[in-house]
Design a protein around this motif. Structure first.
Motif, PDB file in Angstrom:
ATOM      1  N   ALA A 250       0.824  -1.211   0.000  1.00  0.00           N
ATOM      2  CA  ALA A 250       0.000   0.000   0.000  1.00  0.00           C
ATOM      3  C   ALA A 250       0.857   1.259   0.000  1.00  0.00           C
ATOM      4  CB  ALA A 250      -0.945  -0.005   1.197  1.00  0.00           C
ATOM      5  N   VAL A 251       1.946   1.254   0.768  1.00  0.00           N
ATOM      6  CA  VAL A 251       2.864   2.396   0.787  1.00  0.00           C
ATOM      7  C   VAL A 251       3.502   2.569  -0.586  1.00  0.00           C
ATOM      8  CG1 VAL A 251       5.074   3.252   1.705  1.00  0.00           C
ATOM      9  CG2 VAL A 251       3.336   2.370   3.268  1.00  0.00           C
ATOM     10  N   LEU A 252       3.993   1.479  -1.156  1.00  0.00           N
ATOM     11  CA  LEU A 252       4.610   1.533  -2.477  1.00  0.00           C
ATOM     12  C   LEU A 252       3.625   2.049  -3.526  1.00  0.00           C
ATOM     13  CD1 LEU A 252       7.017   0.909  -4.348  1.00  0.00           C
ATOM     14  CD2 LEU A 252       6.083  -1.414  -4.586  1.00  0.00           C
ATOM     15  N   GLN A 253       2.409   1.531  -3.514  1.00  0.00           N
ATOM     16  CA  GLN A 253       1.397   1.957  -4.473  1.00  0.00           C
ATOM     17  C   GLN A 253       1.089   3.443  -4.314  1.00  0.00           C
ATOM     18  OE1 GLN A 253      -2.599   1.028  -3.716  1.00  0.00           O
ATOM     19  NE2 GLN A 253      -3.287   1.596  -5.760  1.00  0.00           N
ATOM     20  N   ALA A 254       0.936   3.908  -3.081  1.00  0.00           N
ATOM     21  CA  ALA A 254       0.609   5.316  -2.844  1.00  0.00           C
ATOM     22  C   ALA A 254       1.764   6.231  -3.265  1.00  0.00           C
ATOM     23  CB  ALA A 254       0.253   5.537  -1.378  1.00  0.00           C
ATOM     24  N   ILE A 255       3.006   5.809  -3.027  1.00  0.00           N
ATOM     25  CA  ILE A 255       4.156   6.612  -3.455  1.00  0.00           C
ATOM     26  C   ILE A 255       4.187   6.720  -4.975  1.00  0.00           C
ATOM     27  CG2 ILE A 255       6.684   6.647  -3.623  1.00  0.00           C
ATOM     28  CD1 ILE A 255       6.719   5.477  -0.742  1.00  0.00           C
ATOM     29  N   ILE A 256       4.013   5.595  -5.645  1.00  0.00           N
ATOM     30  CA  ILE A 256       4.011   5.601  -7.117  1.00  0.00           C
ATOM     31  C   ILE A 256       2.866   6.462  -7.640  1.00  0.00           C
ATOM     32  CG2 ILE A 256       3.622   4.154  -9.166  1.00  0.00           C
ATOM     33  CD1 ILE A 256       5.209   1.945  -7.676  1.00  0.00           C
ATOM     34  N   ASN A 257       1.693   6.328  -7.020  1.00  0.00           N
ATOM     35  CA  ASN A 257       0.559   7.117  -7.494  1.00  0.00           C
ATOM     36  C   ASN A 257       0.702   8.594  -7.139  1.00  0.00           C
ATOM     37  OD1 ASN A 257      -1.902   6.411  -9.028  1.00  0.00           O
ATOM     38  ND2 ASN A 257      -2.792   7.709  -7.465  1.00  0.00           N
ATOM     39  N   LEU A 258       1.379   8.906  -6.052  1.00  0.00           N
ATOM     40  CA  LEU A 258       1.666  10.305  -5.720  1.00  0.00           C
ATOM     41  C   LEU A 258       2.515  10.935  -6.826  1.00  0.00           C
ATOM     42  CD1 LEU A 258       1.580  12.716  -3.767  1.00  0.00           C
ATOM     43  CD2 LEU A 258       3.565  11.725  -2.603  1.00  0.00           C
ATOM     44  N   ILE A 259       3.500  10.192  -7.298  1.00  0.00           N
ATOM     45  CA  ILE A 259       4.333  10.682  -8.411  1.00  0.00           C
ATOM     46  C   ILE A 259       3.462  10.894  -9.648  1.00  0.00           C
ATOM     47  CG2 ILE A 259       6.221  10.065  -9.982  1.00  0.00           C
ATOM     48  CD1 ILE A 259       7.465   8.542  -7.515  1.00  0.00           C
ATOM     49  N   HIS A 260       2.586   9.930  -9.947  1.00  0.00           N
ATOM     50  CA  HIS A 260       1.663  10.089 -11.082  1.00  0.00           C
ATOM     51  C   HIS A 260       0.793  11.334 -10.898  1.00  0.00           C
ATOM     52  CE1 HIS A 260       2.623   6.397 -13.105  1.00  0.00           C
ATOM     53  NE2 HIS A 260       2.130   5.606 -12.167  1.00  0.00           N
ATOM     54  N   THR A 261       0.281  11.529  -9.695  1.00  0.00           N
ATOM     55  CA  THR A 261      -0.607  12.664  -9.422  1.00  0.00           C
ATOM     56  C   THR A 261       0.129  13.983  -9.598  1.00  0.00           C
ATOM     57  OG1 THR A 261      -1.945  11.344  -7.902  1.00  0.00           O
ATOM     58  CG2 THR A 261      -2.078  13.733  -7.662  1.00  0.00           C
ATOM     59  N   LEU A 262       1.344  14.072  -9.066  1.00  0.00           N
ATOM     60  CA  LEU A 262       2.118  15.307  -9.186  1.00  0.00           C
ATOM     61  C   LEU A 262       2.495  15.608 -10.631  1.00  0.00           C
ATOM     62  CD1 LEU A 262       4.379  14.979  -6.008  1.00  0.00           C
ATOM     63  CD2 LEU A 262       2.350  16.436  -6.321  1.00  0.00           C
ATOM     64  N   ARG A 263       2.636  14.565 -11.447  1.00  0.00           N
ATOM     65  CA  ARG A 263       2.949  14.743 -12.874  1.00  0.00           C
ATOM     66  C   ARG A 263       1.684  14.833 -13.731  1.00  0.00           C
ATOM     67  NH1 ARG A 263       7.685  10.184 -13.605  1.00  0.00           N
ATOM     68  NH2 ARG A 263       9.263  11.250 -12.374  1.00  0.00           N
ATOM     69  N   ASP A 264       0.518  14.746 -13.081  1.00  0.00           N
ATOM     70  CA  ASP A 264      -0.777  14.758 -13.763  1.00  0.00           C
ATOM     71  C   ASP A 264      -0.881  13.630 -14.785  1.00  0.00           C
ATOM     72  OD1 ASP A 264      -3.367  15.706 -13.985  1.00  0.00           O
ATOM     73  OD2 ASP A 264      -2.878  17.017 -15.680  1.00  0.00           O
ATOM     74  N   GLU A 265      -0.430  12.452 -14.366  1.00  0.00           N
ATOM     75  CA  GLU A 265      -0.484  11.248 -15.200  1.00  0.00           C
ATOM     76  C   GLU A 265      -1.445  10.253 -14.561  1.00  0.00           C
ATOM     77  OE1 GLU A 265       4.286  11.191 -16.315  1.00  0.00           O
ATOM     78  OE2 GLU A 265       3.476   9.763 -14.891  1.00  0.00           O
ATOM     79  N   GLU A 266      -1.899   9.315 -15.352  1.00  0.00           N
ATOM     80  CA  GLU A 266      -2.723   8.233 -14.831  1.00  0.00           C
ATOM     81  C   GLU A 266      -1.900   6.948 -14.836  1.00  0.00           C
ATOM     82  OE1 GLU A 266      -7.060   6.134 -15.461  1.00  0.00           O
ATOM     83  OE2 GLU A 266      -6.534   7.893 -16.618  1.00  0.00           O
ATOM     84  N   ALA A 267      -2.114   6.130 -13.823  1.00  0.00           N
ATOM     85  CA  ALA A 267      -1.428   4.837 -13.770  1.00  0.00           C
ATOM     86  C   ALA A 267      -1.880   3.987 -14.951  1.00  0.00           C
ATOM     87  CB  ALA A 267      -1.734   4.133 -12.459  1.00  0.00           C
ATOM     88  N   LYS A 268      -0.968   3.248 -15.507  1.00  0.00           N
ATOM     89  CA  LYS A 268      -1.263   2.376 -16.649  1.00  0.00           C
ATOM     90  C   LYS A 268      -1.940   1.092 -16.164  1.00  0.00           C
ATOM     91  CE  LYS A 268       1.011   5.029 -19.591  1.00  0.00           C
ATOM     92  NZ  LYS A 268       0.554   6.353 -19.312  1.00  0.00           N
ATOM     93  N   LEU A 269      -2.649   0.449 -17.066  1.00  0.00           N
ATOM     94  CA  LEU A 269      -3.373  -0.785 -16.742  1.00  0.00           C
ATOM     95  C   LEU A 269      -2.468  -1.878 -16.173  1.00  0.00           C
ATOM     96  CD1 LEU A 269      -6.035  -2.317 -16.678  1.00  0.00           C
ATOM     97  CD2 LEU A 269      -5.600  -3.008 -19.048  1.00  0.00           C
ATOM     98  N   PRO A 270      -1.277  -2.139 -16.765  1.00  0.00           N
ATOM     99  CA  PRO A 270      -0.419  -3.193 -16.175  1.00  0.00           C
ATOM    100  C   PRO A 270      -0.055  -2.900 -14.712  1.00  0.00           C
ATOM    101  CG  PRO A 270       0.357  -2.637 -18.369  1.00  0.00           C
ATOM    102  CD  PRO A 270      -0.716  -1.638 -18.020  1.00  0.00           C
ATOM    103  N   GLU A 271       0.187  -1.635 -14.403  1.00  0.00           N
ATOM    104  CA  GLU A 271       0.510  -1.255 -13.022  1.00  0.00           C
ATOM    105  C   GLU A 271      -0.678  -1.555 -12.103  1.00  0.00           C
ATOM    106  OE1 GLU A 271       1.239   2.894 -10.665  1.00  0.00           O
ATOM    107  OE2 GLU A 271       2.076   2.722 -12.687  1.00  0.00           O
ATOM    108  N   LYS A 272      -1.877  -1.227 -12.548  1.00  0.00           N
ATOM    109  CA  LYS A 272      -3.071  -1.489 -11.750  1.00  0.00           C
ATOM    110  C   LYS A 272      -3.272  -2.986 -11.541  1.00  0.00           C
ATOM    111  CE  LYS A 272      -5.438   2.714 -13.222  1.00  0.00           C
ATOM    112  NZ  LYS A 272      -6.584   3.283 -13.959  1.00  0.00           N
ATOM    113  N   LEU A 273      -3.044  -3.761 -12.580  1.00  0.00           N
ATOM    114  CA  LEU A 273      -3.205  -5.214 -12.476  1.00  0.00           C
ATOM    115  C   LEU A 273      -2.175  -5.836 -11.528  1.00  0.00           C
ATOM    116  CD1 LEU A 273      -4.051  -6.156 -16.179  1.00  0.00           C
ATOM    117  CD2 LEU A 273      -5.609  -6.097 -14.210  1.00  0.00           C
ATOM    118  N   ILE A 274      -0.949  -5.339 -11.585  1.00  0.00           N
ATOM    119  CA  ILE A 274       0.096  -5.848 -10.683  1.00  0.00           C
ATOM    120  C   ILE A 274      -0.308  -5.617  -9.229  1.00  0.00           C
ATOM    121  CG2 ILE A 274       2.453  -5.425  -9.853  1.00  0.00           C
ATOM    122  CD1 ILE A 274       3.216  -5.002 -12.846  1.00  0.00           C
ATOM    123  N   PHE A 275      -0.775  -4.404  -8.927  1.00  0.00           N
ATOM    124  CA  PHE A 275      -1.177  -4.122  -7.547  1.00  0.00           C
ATOM    125  C   PHE A 275      -2.419  -4.919  -7.153  1.00  0.00           C
ATOM    126  CE2 PHE A 275       1.632  -0.391  -7.909  1.00  0.00           C
ATOM    127  CZ  PHE A 275       2.345  -0.568  -6.732  1.00  0.00           C
TER     128      PHE A 275
END
Length: 180
Positions: free
Chosen positions: A60-85
């Motif tokens: 959960a920490v790893l996912q939130a850190i990665i998604n925080l980076i996506h949020t700050l860059r105004d990007e959306e997580a890709k489908l493979p990343e979502k499936l892995i989590f």
């Protein structure tokens, strides 16, 4: 002494968790989510409850850190990343279920109850991946409702934090709604 430290960490994590829905910006919610999951992992360590829960909090920490980076860059997580989590959360949840003390194979009340944390973890994952704050709050509301149901069966006092979080989530959803 470890027990007392663990309980203090748990209380601090619970207070921060209850406040997550009232933050206006998604990045603020994510930063606090990272802090909460880190503290809950520490809480388990100090309480000598080392098991799949620690792995779930670490993911959960790893996912939130990665998604925080996506949020700050105004990007959306890709489908493979979502499936892995998704696979990680469900896999670790099932591992925790089948390795739990008192596990009895088959369809029974205890096993059905222990599926709720897995559903809660998946809803929490959706909260983190949600791009819009209101959508994130809806997933958080679902997650807290699942955990409140779980705690209603196993720990009557833990449900209070979930009820407070549900209440604040509803207040925040109303306060931050878009007016037409």
């Amino acid at each position: 002494m470890n027990y007392i430290i663990g309980q203090i960490i748990g209380v601090v994590a619970s207070v921060i968790a209850v406040l997550i829905p009232i933050f206006k910006k998604k990045w603020q919610m994510l930063v606090n989510n990272i802090i909460v999951n880190f503290l809950l992992g520490l809480n388990l360590i100090f309480l000598d409850e080392i098991g799949s829960g620690i792995f779930l909090f670490a993911v959960a920490v790893l996912q939130a850190i990665i998604n925080l980076i996506h949020t700050l860059r105004d990007e959306e997580a890709k489908l493979p990343e979502k499936l892995i989590f998704l696979v990680l959360f469900v896999g670790l949840g099932i591992y925790g279920l089948v390795t739990a003390p008192g596990y009895v194979p088959g369809l029974n009340g205890r096993n059905l109850l222990e599926v709720l944390p897995i559903i809660g973890a998946v809803l929490s994952m959706c909260f983190v991946f949600a791009r819009k704050e209101q959508t994130a709050r809806k997933f958080l509301l679902g997650c807290d409702s699942i955990w409140a149901t779980y705690y209603a069966f196993i720990d009557p006092t833990a449900i209070l934090g979930n009820i407070a979080s549900i209440t604040l989530c509803l207040i925040a959803m109303f306060a931050y709604r878009k007016k037409a």
